[in-house]
Design a protein around this motif. Structure first.
Motif, PDB file in Angstrom:
ATOM      1  N   LYS A 166       0.844  -1.199   0.000  1.00  0.00           N
ATOM      2  CA  LYS A 166       0.000   0.000   0.000  1.00  0.00           C
ATOM      3  C   LYS A 166       0.884   1.257   0.000  1.00  0.00           C
ATOM      4  CE  LYS A 166      -4.018   1.861   2.424  1.00  0.00           C
ATOM      5  NZ  LYS A 166      -4.908   1.723   3.564  1.00  0.00           N
ATOM      6  N   GLU A 167       1.994   1.184   0.755  1.00  0.00           N
ATOM      7  CA  GLU A 167       2.908   2.332   0.861  1.00  0.00           C
ATOM      8  C   GLU A 167       3.528   2.666  -0.503  1.00  0.00           C
ATOM      9  OE1 GLU A 167       2.707  -0.129   3.191  1.00  0.00           O
ATOM     10  OE2 GLU A 167       1.656   1.329   4.475  1.00  0.00           O
ATOM     11  N   GLU A 168       3.852   1.633  -1.276  1.00  0.00           N
ATOM     12  CA  GLU A 168       4.447   1.878  -2.603  1.00  0.00           C
ATOM     13  C   GLU A 168       3.433   2.537  -3.540  1.00  0.00           C
ATOM     14  OE1 GLU A 168       7.756  -1.508  -3.457  1.00  0.00           O
ATOM     15  OE2 GLU A 168       5.765  -2.252  -2.920  1.00  0.00           O
ATOM     16  N   LEU A 169       2.164   2.137  -3.429  1.00  0.00           N
ATOM     17  CA  LEU A 169       1.114   2.771  -4.238  1.00  0.00           C
ATOM     18  C   LEU A 169       0.941   4.234  -3.838  1.00  0.00           C
ATOM     19  CD1 LEU A 169      -1.553  -0.096  -4.263  1.00  0.00           C
ATOM     20  CD2 LEU A 169      -0.365   0.796  -6.278  1.00  0.00           C
ATOM     21  N   ILE A 170       0.961   4.485  -2.529  1.00  0.00           N
ATOM     22  CA  ILE A 170       0.833   5.868  -2.034  1.00  0.00           C
ATOM     23  C   ILE A 170       1.990   6.717  -2.542  1.00  0.00           C
ATOM     24  CG2 ILE A 170       0.953   7.310   0.070  1.00  0.00           C
ATOM     25  CD1 ILE A 170      -0.642   5.011   1.501  1.00  0.00           C
ATOM     26  N   GLN A 171       3.180   6.126  -2.526  1.00  0.00           N
ATOM     27  CA  GLN A 171       4.374   6.843  -2.991  1.00  0.00           C
ATOM     28  C   GLN A 171       4.263   7.201  -4.474  1.00  0.00           C
ATOM     29  OE1 GLN A 171       7.999   4.767  -2.060  1.00  0.00           O
ATOM     30  NE2 GLN A 171       9.298   6.391  -2.867  1.00  0.00           N
ATOM     31  N   LEU A 172       3.786   6.261  -5.287  1.00  0.00           N
ATOM     32  CA  LEU A 172       3.619   6.539  -6.720  1.00  0.00           C
ATOM     33  C   LEU A 172       2.558   7.618  -6.938  1.00  0.00           C
ATOM     34  CD1 LEU A 172       4.090   5.977  -9.752  1.00  0.00           C
ATOM     35  CD2 LEU A 172       2.374   4.170  -9.589  1.00  0.00           C
ATOM     36  N   LEU A 173       1.452   7.501  -6.207  1.00  0.00           N
ATOM     37  CA  LEU A 173       0.369   8.481  -6.354  1.00  0.00           C
ATOM     38  C   LEU A 173       0.856   9.876  -6.011  1.00  0.00           C
ATOM     39  CD1 LEU A 173      -2.644   9.033  -6.908  1.00  0.00           C
ATOM     40  CD2 LEU A 173      -3.106   8.497  -4.514  1.00  0.00           C
ATOM     41  N   GLY A 174       1.637   9.987  -4.924  1.00  0.00           N
ATOM     42  CA  GLY A 174       2.163  11.295  -4.534  1.00  0.00           C
ATOM     43  C   GLY A 174       1.047  12.256  -4.167  1.00  0.00           C
ATOM     44  N   ARG A 175       1.323  13.539  -4.289  1.00  0.00           N
ATOM     45  CA  ARG A 175       0.322  14.565  -3.943  1.00  0.00           C
ATOM     46  C   ARG A 175      -0.151  15.304  -5.188  1.00  0.00           C
ATOM     47  NH1 ARG A 175      -0.784  16.471   0.818  1.00  0.00           N
ATOM     48  NH2 ARG A 175      -0.900  18.627   0.126  1.00  0.00           N
ATOM     49  N   ALA A 176      -1.388  15.731  -5.142  1.00  0.00           N
ATOM     50  CA  ALA A 176      -1.949  16.656  -6.151  1.00  0.00           C
ATOM     51  C   ALA A 176      -1.951  16.097  -7.580  1.00  0.00           C
ATOM     52  CB  ALA A 176      -1.219  17.995  -6.110  1.00  0.00           C
ATOM     53  N   ARG A 177      -2.070  14.773  -7.727  1.00  0.00           N
ATOM     54  CA  ARG A 177      -2.140  14.164  -9.075  1.00  0.00           C
ATOM     55  C   ARG A 177      -3.382  14.631  -9.836  1.00  0.00           C
ATOM     56  NH1 ARG A 177       1.985  11.202 -11.742  1.00  0.00           N
ATOM     57  NH2 ARG A 177       3.122  10.113 -10.127  1.00  0.00           N
ATOM     58  N   ALA A 178      -4.522  14.698  -9.113  1.00  0.00           N
ATOM     59  CA  ALA A 178      -5.767  15.094  -9.781  1.00  0.00           C
ATOM     60  C   ALA A 178      -5.695  16.546 -10.227  1.00  0.00           C
ATOM     61  CB  ALA A 178      -6.955  14.877  -8.844  1.00  0.00           C
ATOM     62  N   LYS A 179      -5.110  17.400  -9.388  1.00  0.00           N
ATOM     63  CA  LYS A 179      -4.946  18.813  -9.757  1.00  0.00           C
ATOM     64  C   LYS A 179      -4.062  18.919 -11.003  1.00  0.00           C
ATOM     65  CE  LYS A 179      -3.439  23.308  -8.044  1.00  0.00           C
ATOM     66  NZ  LYS A 179      -2.716  24.042  -6.996  1.00  0.00           N
TER      67      LYS A 179
END
Length: 314
Positions: free
Chosen positions: A250-263
């Motif tokens: 789950k942590e690796e997915l969170i890391q890839l997603l990062g912040r503000a992807r939708a923006k």
């Protein structure tokens, strides 16, 4: 008048989805001025930005409008207080427990609607005292139910369980789709993707052009371990799929997603690295139109389809 037009004091039972990065005051006021119910999407706004949009919306329309509040934000209390202070009369809540804020909002004279993806959550929302629910099938864009229940099956199953008005969402962009869901038991519809591809939507033009170019099969529900979201299959989506092949934590997915992807995707127009959230119905959306025209087209088609249906004889 039907239950939804009565509840919100609007002309047509069409609600605009409070979509992040799309639903600013320009879109909300245009929908309300055209006879539907516009919603400001609080999910992509800092509290003071939300206040500004509410104030601008009040100047732009004298018709009812509301605010959509996803309940997973850290500054939720501040957002709720702004909505109350600014005299907003309609609130749609989502992504959280409706019991938390419904009674407080209702005590302030606010009409409360909660978004659900199953009949179990619909019952919980009814028990919490909401005035209506949005039952959203998994065809919808953006954040979604884990169960992949389609609108066609969800609406009658929710209708069987609850007594309060139902607004159908997920895969509705046409008058025919609107009629179909109302025949299945909905009292009105919530429309997202079709309004995302409107002139008044606050999203980037690159994103709007992507919506009209999306074809059947170009979107997919993913990231279920975090929060299921329907995305256009762009480079970022492919990066997610490549990571899945390595059985990520789950942590690796969170890391890839990062912040503000939708923006990055919807607001800034980065079509490669951004999160592009849109519904399956985008395959039926072929042009960017003004809101007024979208609503008029839907209602004209709705009425024509209703007359057509009346001719069926067996």
């Amino acid at each position: 008048m039907n239950k939804i037009t009565q509840l919100f004091n609007i002309k047509y039972p069409i609600i605009q989805g409070g979509m992040i990065w799309n639903s600013g005051y320009k879109l909300a006021s245009a929908v309300s001025n055209s006879g539907g119910l516009g919603l400001i999407g609080a999910g992509s706004m800092y509290p003071e930005v939300l206040r500004e949009h509410i104030q601008k919306c009040k100047k732009a329309t004298d018709k009812p409008f509301g605010v959509n509040i996803p309940m997973l934000y850290p500054n939720l209390e501040e957002i709720i207080n702004i909505v109350v202070e600014e005299g907003v009369k309609i609130v749609f809540t989502s992504a959280g427990n409706p019991k938390t804020w419904t009674s407080f909002l209702k005590e302030k004279g606010i009409t409360v609607v909660h978004v659900v993806s199953s009949s179990v959550f619909a019952l919980k929302a009814q028990e919490a005292g909401v005035d209506a629910i949005v039952a959203e099938g998994f065809e919808a864009g953006g954040h979604n139910g884990r169960d992949e229940t389609t609108t066609l099956t969800l609406i009658p199953m929710v209708k069987e369980k609850i007594k309060i008005p139902i607004i159908a969402a997920g895969g509705i962009a046409t008058g025919r789709g609107m009629l179909a869901t109302m025949i299945l038991g909905a009292d009105g519809v919530q429309v997202g993707s079709r309004f995302a591809a409107s002139i008044e939507s606050s999203s980037h033009n690159n994103f709007k052009e992507t919506i009209v170019n999306v074809k059947e099969g170009d979107t997919q529900l993913t990231l279920k371990e975090l929060a299921p979201v329907r995305l256009v299959k762009n480079k970022f989506y492919q990066d997610v799929q490549d990571l899945y092949e390595k059985c990520p934590s789950k942590e690796e997915l969170i890391q890839l997603l990062g912040r503000a992807r939708a923006k990055k995707g919807m607001f800034e127009g980065d079509l490669d690295e951004g999160e592009l959230e849109i519904g399956q119905i985008a395959g039926l959306i072929h042009e960017i139109l003004p809101v007024e025209q979208i609503i008029q087209q839907m209602m004209t088609e709705f009425e024509a389809a209703a007359q057509e249906k009346a001719k069926f004889e067996f």
